[in-house]
Scaffold this active site. Structure first.
Site, PDB file in Angstrom:
ATOM      1  N   LYS A  88       0.808  -1.222   0.000  1.00  0.00           N
ATOM      2  CA  LYS A  88       0.000   0.000   0.000  1.00  0.00           C
ATOM      3  C   LYS A  88       0.839   1.268   0.000  1.00  0.00           C
ATOM      4  O   LYS A  88       0.420   2.309  -0.492  1.00  0.00           O
ATOM      5  CB  LYS A  88      -0.937   0.012   1.214  1.00  0.00           C
ATOM      6  CG  LYS A  88      -2.022  -1.054   1.171  1.00  0.00           C
ATOM      7  CD  LYS A  88      -3.063  -0.755   0.120  1.00  0.00           C
ATOM      8  CE  LYS A  88      -4.234  -1.728   0.166  1.00  0.00           C
ATOM      9  NZ  LYS A  88      -5.138  -1.549  -0.991  1.00  0.00           N
ATOM     10  N   GLU A 110      -9.548   5.963   3.251  1.00  0.00           N
ATOM     11  CA  GLU A 110     -10.351   4.890   3.826  1.00  0.00           C
ATOM     12  C   GLU A 110      -9.411   3.747   4.143  1.00  0.00           C
ATOM     13  O   GLU A 110      -8.345   3.638   3.548  1.00  0.00           O
ATOM     14  CB  GLU A 110     -11.398   4.425   2.805  1.00  0.00           C
ATOM     15  CG  GLU A 110     -10.899   3.407   1.760  1.00  0.00           C
ATOM     16  CD  GLU A 110      -9.814   3.930   0.820  1.00  0.00           C
ATOM     17  OE1 GLU A 110      -9.663   5.159   0.742  1.00  0.00           O
ATOM     18  OE2 GLU A 110      -9.127   3.113   0.176  1.00  0.00           O
ATOM     19  N   SER A 380       1.471  -9.771  -0.718  1.00  0.00           N
ATOM     20  CA  SER A 380       1.202  -8.328  -0.670  1.00  0.00           C
ATOM     21  C   SER A 380       1.466  -7.687   0.685  1.00  0.00           C
ATOM     22  O   SER A 380       1.702  -6.495   0.771  1.00  0.00           O
ATOM     23  CB  SER A 380      -0.234  -8.051  -1.106  1.00  0.00           C
ATOM     24  OG  SER A 380      -1.132  -8.809  -0.315  1.00  0.00           O
TER      25      SER A 380
END
Lengths: 397, 255
Positions: A88, A110, A380
């Site tokens: 991210k 968010e 991830s």
């Protein structure tokens, strides 16, 4: 009004937002296009990726897991080793640099699993921006360590009590904040979702995963993988790694959705997997596959992993699926938890529950492949944030 | 002259919003009838959606209740038909988000809405860029275009050029809901819009009291009152009586 970049992926994507936000989307697109053509911007981004995020992230050959499964050779792209513990951060830093360029001072974000919230809070701290993160109260309860991390990083975490109190509702609240404060606030959207230009911007900032992985595969394995596997919530890590291989026709691309308690149970987040509840619709500014009831109300979803617990999928994935360039399957909570444990035991890596869904597909797929074949999995994120959930689900043994 | 055009014969007009199905279907029909027969010139009839991202807490909560009580697009359209049967003659504009309309089927939705007696649509998540899919099948049923304080002049011009019915001018950046004060810039914002269109300009978002309505009514052709209407009627033990008073009071403040 025309856009600078393509605003649709086949019939998917688009800009389904209130008029108040349209000028902000137009400005964002213009700024993104100008930044990407600006060597100074790209140099700054690359420098932060190297000196702050720790890129390139390694490619790890999973020897014991490969042996245990007895089929294809398995390689892990280690986004779990990126600063803040997940992919991210790539997008959060990229967009935060855009925010500085636009002269805005405040970001809203968010978060579901908290990884994007942590990444946004980190980017905001690094670049001196004010940061507010919206998070469903259900997710706050199951991802507590990340809530604390965001606060430590100086972000304000606002619990969202509306609707299902998960990612979908956090996005609603972030958009409501953005529409109210749009003149000085940027919405730092964390997945390959939402109105154009977000799906394109997020893919571009996450494409670093695919570029590195392709190069590393050629270097380490001396060849391209036969199959690339990634989990798909909104789909940002998947689109990032897929983008490195989408032009290599020999490479099969597989996205893994959250099967929750199983498709038949109705408690899942498999947008491509449930022919009854998933139809093309419009949510959060984009046209894509959406889990909904027959009246067009957005359905409740379920997954053990907060990051995959969302009713819609990024519009580019919808296109890749339609034209059969990528295939999508799902893993249940149980399969993901079992994959989680297997990776811990065989490789000494604690994966995020989201990434464990991708590993679950590897466990099914690798044994059906030959030993000279290769799977690349995008790992991830790391699983430290999920320990509370996992302890609850599988007990203290 | 159609219903919508005749509504603007006496300006400024009063345009309340109320969602069908809140606090229950039968009451909402009675409330809308009462608003219509006691001073409303046009009513924005709300269709509920699970994720109303342009709405503040009052309308979120009301539409959530409506959904929990089982409101659907189909029932909403039947309710419009019932309102016409009860002799409601003012224009009824359906206000809702895009996805439930898509799920119903656009052509069928527009046909059934027209047949039921609706006069047009307001769809907050369908900006100019995405409107063609809808307008290409809407025939003579107008999609009311929205403008915002953030809209630059070139967008105002492009949007206002094809305006049908009236322009819905969002008075503040933000979601629906009452504000303490009307923005000082509203007059110049309305003038900017009028430079691009001769269509009536109606102002919504943030208007909660008859005094504010009067203030806005001096500048605009119509005043839209949503959250205040829903809150007042929704919290009343006698919703229909409150609706009558509410409509009469706002209408009185305007003309």
């Amino acid at each position: 009004m025309t856009t600078l970049l393509p605003h649709k992926f086949g019939p998917y994507g688009g800009q389904f937002v209130p008029e108040t936000l349209m000028p902000a989307l137009i400005e964002l697109e213009r700024e993104f296009v100008s930044a990407r053509n600006d060597p100074a911007f790209n140099a700054e981004f690359d420098k932060l990726m190297a000196s702050f995020v720790g890129r390139p992230t390694p490619l790890t050959y999973a020897k014991r897991l490969s042996e245990k499964l007895g089929g294809a050779q398995i390689y892990l792209k280690r986004e779990d080793l990126a600063h803040t513990g997940a992919h991210k951060i790539n997008n959060a830093l990229g967009q935060a640099l855009l925010v500085k360029r636009m002269g805005k001072k405040r970001i809203v974000a968010e978060t579901g699993a908290g990884q994007h919230g942590v990444a946004s809070a980190t980017a905001a701290a690094l670049l001196g921006l004010e940061c507010v993160v919206y998070m469903g109260s259900v997710d706050i309860a199951r991802q507590e360590p990340n809530v604390f991390r965001m606060k430590l990083l100086g972000a304000e975490v606002r619990p969202v009590e509306s609707g299902t109190k998960t990612l979908k509702d956090a996005i609603n609240e972030a958009i409501r904040d953005w529409v109210t404060n749009v003149r000085d606030t940027h919405y730092l959207l964390g997945s390959a979702l939402g109105p154009h230009p977000y799906p394109t911007i997020v893919r571009e900032f996450q494409s670093v995963i695919g570029r590195e992985a392709r190069e590393q595969m050629l270097m380490d394995a001396g060849r391209l993988p036969d199959t690339v596997i990634a989990c798909v919530g909104g789909g940002s890590n998947a689109i990032g790694v897929f983008s490195g291989f989408v032009n290599d026709e020999s490479v099969e691309l597989i996205g893994v959705e959250a099967g929750g308690s199983g498709i038949a149970s109705g408690k899942h987040a498999a947008r491509f997997g449930d022919a009854e509840k998933a139809r093309v619709g419009v949510i959060h500014g984009t046209r894509t596959y959406v889990l909904q009831d027959e009246d067009g109300q957005i359905a409740e979803t379920h997954s053990v992993s907060a990051g995959l617990d969302y009713a819609a999928v990024g519009p580019e994935h919808a296109m890749l699926r339609d034209n059969e360039r990528a295939f999508y399957t799902s893993a249940t909570d149980e399969e993901a938890l079992s994959a989680f444990q297997m990776l811990c035991h065989t490789e000494g890596i604690i994966p995020a529950l989201e990434s464990s869904h991708a590993v679950a597909e590897v466990i099914k797929k690798a044994p059906t492949m030959r030993k000279d074949q290769v799977i690349l999995v995008n790992l991830s994120g790391r699983g430290d944030k999920d320990l509370n959930t996992v302890i609850k689900e599988i007990g203290n043994w | 002259m159609n219903r919508l055009e005749s509504a603007f014969q006496n300006k400024p007009i009063f345009m309340p919003y109320f969602p069908l199905g809140y606090p229950d279907l039968e009451t909402s029909i009675d409330v809308i009838e009462a608003l219509a027969k006691n001073g409303a010139d046009l009513i924005e009839v709300g269709l509920s959606f699970s994720d109303p991202l342009a709405d503040g807490p009052v309308i979120q909560q009301a539409t959530q209740v409506a959904l929990e009580k089982g409101i659907t697009v189909k029932k909403s359209l039947e309710a419009v038909k019932e309102l016409r049967k009860r002799g409601v003659t003012i224009p009824l504009i359906l206000m809702g988000y895009y996805n439930p309309m898509l799920a119903y089927g656009l052509e069928k939705f527009i046909r059934d809405a027209k047949e039921a007696g609706a006069d047009g649509f307001i769809i907050p998540d369908l900006p100019l860029e995405e409107a063609e899919e809808f307008t290409s099948v809407a025939g003579d049923m107008p999609l009311i275009q929205m403008l915002a304080p953030t809209s630059p002049d070139e967008r105002m011009e492009a949007i206002a050029r094809n305006a049908k019915g009236f322009i819905y001018l969002v008075s503040v950046t933000g979601v629906t809901g009452e504000r303490r004060e009307i923005s000082n810039d509203l007059g110049s914002l309305i003038n900017r819009v009028r430079a691009h269109t001769s269509a009536p300009v109606c102002v919504g978002f943030g208007i909660g009291t008859p005094e504010q309505a009067q203030q806005v009514g001096q500048l605009a052709d119509g005043v839209i009152v949503g959250s205040a209407c829903v809150k007042m009627i929704g919290s009343s033990p006698k919703p229909v009586e409150t609706a009558k008073q509410f409509a009469a009071e706002f209408r009185g403040a305007l003309r």
